[in-house]
Scaffold this motif. Sequence first.
Motif, PDB file in Angstrom:
ATOM      1  N   ASN A  86     -19.431  16.442  -2.141  1.00 33.32           N
ATOM      2  CA  ASN A  86     -18.900  17.286  -1.061  1.00 33.32           C
ATOM      3  C   ASN A  86     -18.559  18.697  -1.529  1.00 33.32           C
ATOM      4  O   ASN A  86     -17.976  19.476  -0.783  1.00 33.32           O
ATOM      5  CB  ASN A  86     -17.656  16.633  -0.459  1.00 33.32           C
ATOM      6  CG  ASN A  86     -16.569  16.418  -1.493  1.00 33.32           C
ATOM      7  OD1 ASN A  86     -16.742  16.717  -2.674  1.00 33.32           O
ATOM      8  ND2 ASN A  86     -15.435  15.886  -1.061  1.00 33.32           N
ATOM      9  N   ALA A  89     -16.371  19.561  -3.675  1.00 33.22           N
ATOM     10  CA  ALA A  89     -14.963  19.749  -4.019  1.00 33.22           C
ATOM     11  C   ALA A  89     -14.738  19.898  -5.516  1.00 33.22           C
ATOM     12  O   ALA A  89     -13.733  20.485  -5.942  1.00 33.22           O
ATOM     13  CB  ALA A  89     -14.142  18.579  -3.486  1.00 33.22           C
ATOM     14  N   TYR A  90     -15.655  19.354  -6.305  1.00 37.60           N
ATOM     15  CA  TYR A  90     -15.499  19.402  -7.759  1.00 37.60           C
ATOM     16  C   TYR A  90     -16.737  20.024  -8.380  1.00 37.60           C
ATOM     17  O   TYR A  90     -17.859  19.668  -8.035  1.00 37.60           O
ATOM     18  CB  TYR A  90     -15.286  18.000  -8.325  1.00 37.60           C
ATOM     19  CG  TYR A  90     -14.032  17.342  -7.801  1.00 37.60           C
ATOM     20  CD1 TYR A  90     -14.058  16.579  -6.648  1.00 37.60           C
ATOM     21  CD2 TYR A  90     -12.818  17.507  -8.463  1.00 37.60           C
ATOM     22  CE1 TYR A  90     -12.906  15.996  -6.149  1.00 37.60           C
ATOM     23  CE2 TYR A  90     -11.659  16.930  -7.971  1.00 37.60           C
ATOM     24  CZ  TYR A  90     -11.709  16.181  -6.818  1.00 37.60           C
ATOM     25  OH  TYR A  90     -10.558  15.616  -6.332  1.00 37.60           O
ATOM     26  N   ASP A 149     -16.027  11.552  -6.394  1.00 32.93           N
ATOM     27  CA  ASP A 149     -15.421  12.869  -6.605  1.00 32.93           C
ATOM     28  C   ASP A 149     -15.512  13.293  -8.062  1.00 32.93           C
ATOM     29  O   ASP A 149     -14.511  13.573  -8.721  1.00 32.93           O
ATOM     30  CB  ASP A 149     -13.966  12.860  -6.143  1.00 32.93           C
ATOM     31  CG  ASP A 149     -13.852  12.791  -4.640  1.00 32.93           C
ATOM     32  OD1 ASP A 149     -12.827  12.299  -4.143  1.00 32.93           O
ATOM     33  OD2 ASP A 149     -14.796  13.219  -3.948  1.00 32.93           O
TER      34      ASP A 149
END
Length: 128
Positions: free
Chosen positions: A54, A56-57, A106
């Motif tokens: 996504n 995010a990382y 994640d």
Amino acid sequence: QVQLVESGGGLVQAGGSLTLSCAASGGTFSTYAMGWFRQAPGEDREFVAAISWNGAYAYYGSSAEGRFTISRDNAKNTMYLRINSLKPEDTAVYYCAVDRRLSHVDSASSAADDYDVWGQGTQVTVSS
């Protein structure tokens, strides 16, 4: 058929910038981590950057921190690598890849062996 196609490479003067793109087709990539690697002549393939499913990382190799930015647009099935302040030692073939071992994780791997689909590469040449 699952396919990754890189674009955006070329000949650039030192100090310039480039944005590489990696377009995915033939499958669902939005749930998987993706990464960029590069290989210079006579050298081993080197981890550049990776991004979680996504966005995010993001993770960077030691040679990429500070000048490289990885991003992705899942709506367009495309990942990007922005390179600023290019140096002659950035000269290499840049490859994008996807890691389909797990979805919605994640994190992202820096190990080339964890990636199972690869693009054909795009050449980046930096002149001094």
